[in-house]
Design an enzyme around this catalytic site. Structure first.
Site, PDB file in Angstrom:
ATOM      1  N   ARG A 105     -56.319   7.052  31.383  1.00 50.48           N
ATOM      2  CA  ARG A 105     -55.412   6.158  32.116  1.00 50.48           C
ATOM      3  C   ARG A 105     -55.953   5.904  33.528  1.00 50.48           C
ATOM      4  O   ARG A 105     -55.846   4.800  34.068  1.00 50.48           O
ATOM      5  CB  ARG A 105     -54.025   6.815  32.175  1.00 50.48           C
ATOM      6  CG  ARG A 105     -52.990   6.093  33.011  1.00 50.48           C
ATOM      7  CD  ARG A 105     -51.697   6.904  33.049  1.00 50.48           C
ATOM      8  NE  ARG A 105     -50.664   6.269  33.856  1.00 50.48           N
ATOM      9  CZ  ARG A 105     -49.457   6.785  34.053  1.00 50.48           C
ATOM     10  NH1 ARG A 105     -49.132   7.942  33.498  1.00 50.48           N
ATOM     11  NH2 ARG A 105     -48.577   6.163  34.812  1.00 50.48           N
ATOM     12  N   ASN A 158     -48.808  17.294  39.625  1.00 55.22           N
ATOM     13  CA  ASN A 158     -48.562  16.909  38.228  1.00 55.22           C
ATOM     14  C   ASN A 158     -49.497  15.817  37.697  1.00 55.22           C
ATOM     15  O   ASN A 158     -49.648  15.668  36.495  1.00 55.22           O
ATOM     16  CB  ASN A 158     -47.086  16.550  37.998  1.00 55.22           C
ATOM     17  CG  ASN A 158     -46.623  15.370  38.818  1.00 55.22           C
ATOM     18  OD1 ASN A 158     -47.325  14.909  39.720  1.00 55.22           O
ATOM     19  ND2 ASN A 158     -45.438  14.882  38.510  1.00 55.22           N
ATOM     20  N   TYR A 159     -50.092  15.056  38.618  1.00 54.11           N
ATOM     21  CA  TYR A 159     -51.131  14.090  38.227  1.00 54.11           C
ATOM     22  C   TYR A 159     -52.248  14.149  39.266  1.00 54.11           C
ATOM     23  O   TYR A 159     -52.451  13.180  40.012  1.00 54.11           O
ATOM     24  CB  TYR A 159     -50.571  12.668  38.188  1.00 54.11           C
ATOM     25  CG  TYR A 159     -49.673  12.336  37.008  1.00 54.11           C
ATOM     26  CD1 TYR A 159     -50.215  11.902  35.802  1.00 54.11           C
ATOM     27  CD2 TYR A 159     -48.292  12.430  37.109  1.00 54.11           C
ATOM     28  CE1 TYR A 159     -49.398  11.580  34.736  1.00 54.11           C
ATOM     29  CE2 TYR A 159     -47.460  12.106  36.045  1.00 54.11           C
ATOM     30  CZ  TYR A 159     -48.025  11.684  34.860  1.00 54.11           C
ATOM     31  OH  TYR A 159     -47.211  11.357  33.801  1.00 54.11           O
ATOM     32  N   ASP A 219     -50.452  19.379  58.317  1.00 52.41           N
ATOM     33  CA  ASP A 219     -49.974  18.621  59.481  1.00 52.41           C
ATOM     34  C   ASP A 219     -51.124  18.028  60.261  1.00 52.41           C
ATOM     35  O   ASP A 219     -51.032  16.923  60.789  1.00 52.41           O
ATOM     36  CB  ASP A 219     -49.159  19.532  60.421  1.00 52.41           C
ATOM     37  CG  ASP A 219     -47.730  19.705  59.926  1.00 52.41           C
ATOM     38  OD1 ASP A 219     -47.371  19.064  58.923  1.00 52.41           O
ATOM     39  OD2 ASP A 219     -46.989  20.501  60.540  1.00 52.41           O
ATOM     40  N   ASP A 236     -40.321  17.304  49.010  1.00 51.97           N
ATOM     41  CA  ASP A 236     -39.707  17.257  50.344  1.00 51.97           C
ATOM     42  C   ASP A 236     -40.720  17.124  51.475  1.00 51.97           C
ATOM     43  O   ASP A 236     -40.388  16.613  52.549  1.00 51.97           O
ATOM     44  CB  ASP A 236     -38.917  18.548  50.600  1.00 51.97           C
ATOM     45  CG  ASP A 236     -37.743  18.652  49.661  1.00 51.97           C
ATOM     46  OD1 ASP A 236     -37.400  17.619  49.062  1.00 51.97           O
ATOM     47  OD2 ASP A 236     -37.190  19.765  49.527  1.00 51.97           O
ATOM     48  N   GLU A 253     -43.818   8.560  47.540  1.00 49.90           N
ATOM     49  CA  GLU A 253     -43.007   8.671  46.340  1.00 49.90           C
ATOM     50  C   GLU A 253     -42.625  10.129  46.198  1.00 49.90           C
ATOM     51  O   GLU A 253     -43.479  11.004  46.082  1.00 49.90           O
ATOM     52  CB  GLU A 253     -43.795   8.173  45.125  1.00 49.90           C
ATOM     53  CG  GLU A 253     -42.923   7.951  43.934  1.00 49.90           C
ATOM     54  CD  GLU A 253     -43.323   8.839  42.807  1.00 49.90           C
ATOM     55  OE1 GLU A 253     -42.507   9.713  42.446  1.00 49.90           O
ATOM     56  OE2 GLU A 253     -44.446   8.690  42.305  1.00 49.90           O
ATOM     57  N   CYS A 287     -41.829  13.109  38.182  1.00 49.95           N
ATOM     58  CA  CYS A 287     -40.783  12.576  39.065  1.00 49.95           C
ATOM     59  C   CYS A 287     -39.901  11.607  38.308  1.00 49.95           C
ATOM     60  O   CYS A 287     -38.736  11.440  38.628  1.00 49.95           O
ATOM     61  CB  CYS A 287     -41.403  11.930  40.293  1.00 49.95           C
ATOM     62  SG  CYS A 287     -42.602  10.695  39.864  1.00 49.95           S
ATOM     63  N   THR A 288     -40.451  10.976  37.275  1.00 53.35           N
ATOM     64  CA  THR A 288     -39.689  10.008  36.487  1.00 53.35           C
ATOM     65  C   THR A 288     -39.055  10.623  35.238  1.00 53.35           C
ATOM     66  O   THR A 288     -38.624   9.897  34.341  1.00 53.35           O
ATOM     67  CB  THR A 288     -40.608   8.850  36.036  1.00 53.35           C
ATOM     68  OG1 THR A 288     -41.771   9.440  35.468  1.00 53.35           O
ATOM     69  CG2 THR A 288     -40.996   7.944  37.175  1.00 53.35           C
ATOM     70  N   ARG A 440     -43.448   5.409  35.126  1.00 53.77           N
ATOM     71  CA  ARG A 440     -44.143   4.648  36.166  1.00 53.77           C
ATOM     72  C   ARG A 440     -44.920   3.491  35.551  1.00 53.77           C
ATOM     73  O   ARG A 440     -44.969   2.412  36.100  1.00 53.77           O
ATOM     74  CB  ARG A 440     -45.086   5.600  36.912  1.00 53.77           C
ATOM     75  CG  ARG A 440     -46.016   4.973  37.894  1.00 53.77           C
ATOM     76  CD  ARG A 440     -46.601   6.066  38.781  1.00 53.77           C
ATOM     77  NE  ARG A 440     -47.099   7.185  38.003  1.00 53.77           N
ATOM     78  CZ  ARG A 440     -48.387   7.515  37.876  1.00 53.77           C
ATOM     79  NH1 ARG A 440     -49.302   6.807  38.484  1.00 53.77           N
ATOM     80  NH2 ARG A 440     -48.745   8.557  37.151  1.00 53.77           N
TER      81      ARG A 440
END
Ligand code: G3H
Length: 478
Positions: A105, A158-159, A219, A236, A253, A287-288, A440
């Protein structure tokens, strides 16, 4: 064997002067699988300096040449799908087949971005002045899209490959340089992906990849004056970054609590299939993912029964065996999920399966009769645990969805397209899927969250545009 993977700077692989490394723990064995360099702030400074210099000449490289290199990188990436997928299996316990899919992908995404880029960046606008009151046709305005400069890309665990290239490819085609800070879990897969770009022959310094602890360089990177744009996907941390970042465009995102609203006229087999796929693929670490089911009471028993029948068929075990449910990314993540489950237990949710955990492996769990006073009704587990809230009206479902601080995606199952559209309009989320689980992709579709789910819009076209700025030249006629 104690080998520490090198980071990528100035077109070469380097050891950090810190002499320190960061361990990557295999979620399945819970033992150190790989080690990466713990880069220092000085090394970040160096990377920023060379990224700035490399960008200047890259911006002058013809668009078709930039596209050609991206196509080359895409092909090399696909050729390397097996070893990269192996890293994903070991670092983030992604099921073997899904790991290969992620790399393929990603190659497709890079190629598509190259094609899209040559088209949308290949055209500008021409405006004339006399359409605005009081003006004669004495000014011709030419517009084009110019790069922003140095893009900082921070993808999530996750990706680590796909959500890295979804930032890298648009940045590069638009003439920007790129600094990548991969997630610790997934860093070696990301380094391998960067190697594919290296092999494609991009100019030195155009792409860099620094690894290390977020607490030490996080940071420093996001607040670095050399950064001209930040593209971040994660949790977060994104909220914190947006508060600290300078005056640069942000693309963010940040998670979701995607609701699946099931009406009483829905095709319940279709809904059940999508709930299981949407809720449990990659063990809910998307997340989806479907993160709450809001089902009309009249069809709830039947739906729950159908979902349970499918949950029973999910295979649970190591990612190497391509199991559906694999260990979640870390022990702290598993503990957090367990906390949500225990809270639901104390408050009398119905457990459709017994709660079972071994190490980081959590068996799939559907929680029925969840009520709004339970944490799981609002928080995202990022694990294979899915709450069902029974509703008595569509309004109740929309209200629950909109009361969330997230607004990424949502979905609605009904055979009535008019109702579906009205519900989509009422749901405060970036996307609503009608009769399918949130997702997504396809990767050229716009992808965005509102509220705490994000800033800006992604998807290939939107990302290219976001990583450019409009430049105008006005010709003043005598
Ligand atoms: O985890 C967040 C990803 O952007 C979701 O992508 O819908 O392809 O799994 P996906």
């Amino acid at each position: 064997d104690g080998e520490v993977y090198k980071y990528y700077c100035e077109g070469e692989w380097r050891k950090s002067a810190s002499g320190k490394s960061v361990a990557i723990i295999n979620p399945t064995t819970r033992k150190t699988q790989y080690k990466v360099q713990a880069c220092t702030q000085e090394e970040v400074n160096k990377v920023m300096e060379i990224a700035k210099a490399a960008q200047k000449s890259w911006a002058k490289t013809p668009l078709w040449k930039r596209a050609e290199l991206l196509h080359k990188a895409a092909a090399i990436l696909k050729e390397h799908k097996v070893p990269i997928a192996e890293c994903l299996v070991k670092e983030i316990a992604k099921p073997a087949k899904d790991a290969v899919t992620e790399v393929v992908r990603s190659g497709d995404l890079v190629s598509y971005t190259a094609e899209e880029g040559v088209r949308i960046l290949g055209e500008g606008k021409f405006l004339v002045s006399d359409s605005f009151p009081g003006n004669e046709r004495t000014k011709y305005c030419l517009t084009s899209k110019i790069p922003l400069g140095v893009i900082l890309a921070i993808p999530p665990f996750n990706y680590p490959v796909n959500l890295a290239v979804s930032k890298i490819a648009p940045a590069l085609i638009a003439g920007n340089s790129l600094v990548l800070k991969p997630p610790t879990q997934g860093a070696v897969a990301a380094l391998h992906m960067v190697h594919c770009f290296h092999l494609a022959g991009f100019p030195k310094g155009l792409i860099s990849c620094v690894t290390g602890k977020g607490s030490e360089i996080g940071d420093f990177l996001t607040m670095h004056p050399g950064v001209n744009c930040i593209s971040f996907t994660g949790g977060d941390t994104g909220v914190a970054i947006s508060k600290k970042a300078g005056m640069v465009p942000l693309q963010m995102e940040l998670g979701g609590k995607d609701a699946c609203i099931v009406l009483d006229d829905a095709d319940l087999d279709l809904a059940a299939g999508n709930i299981v796929k949407g809720g449990f693929s990659y063990s809910g670490q998307r997340c989806t993912a479907v993160k709450v089911v809001l089902v009309m009471e009249s069809v709830a028993d039947t739906l729950v029964e159908k979902v349970n029948a499918k949950v029973a068929k999910l295979t649970v075990g190591p990612p190497e065996d391509d199991c559906d449910i694999t260990p979640v990314v870390s022990e702290s993540s598993a503990n957090f999920i367990e906390g949500l489950v225990m809270d639901a237990k104390e408050k009398d949710a119905t457990f459709c399966q017994p709660y079972k955990r071994e190490g980081n492996l959590i068996w799939p769990l559907l929680l029925d009769n969840v009520r709004p006073d339970m944490r799981i009704a609002w928080e995202e587990p990022f694990g294979p645990v899915l709450p069902v809230i029974r509703i008595n009206s569509v309004e109740e479902g929309i209200h629950h969805c909109n009361a969330s601080n997230f607004g990424l995606q949502g979905c609605v199952f009904t055979k009535d397209i008019n109702k579906a559209i009205l519900i989509s309009d009422a749901m405060e989320t970036g996307t609503v899927q009608i009769n399918s689980a949130p997702a997504r992709g396809p990767d050229h579709f716009p992808f965005q969250g509102i509220k705490d789910s994000g800033i800006g819009s992604q998807g290939i076209t939107n990302s290219i545009n976001m990583m450019t700025k409009v430049k105008t030249t006005v010709i003043n006629l005598p």
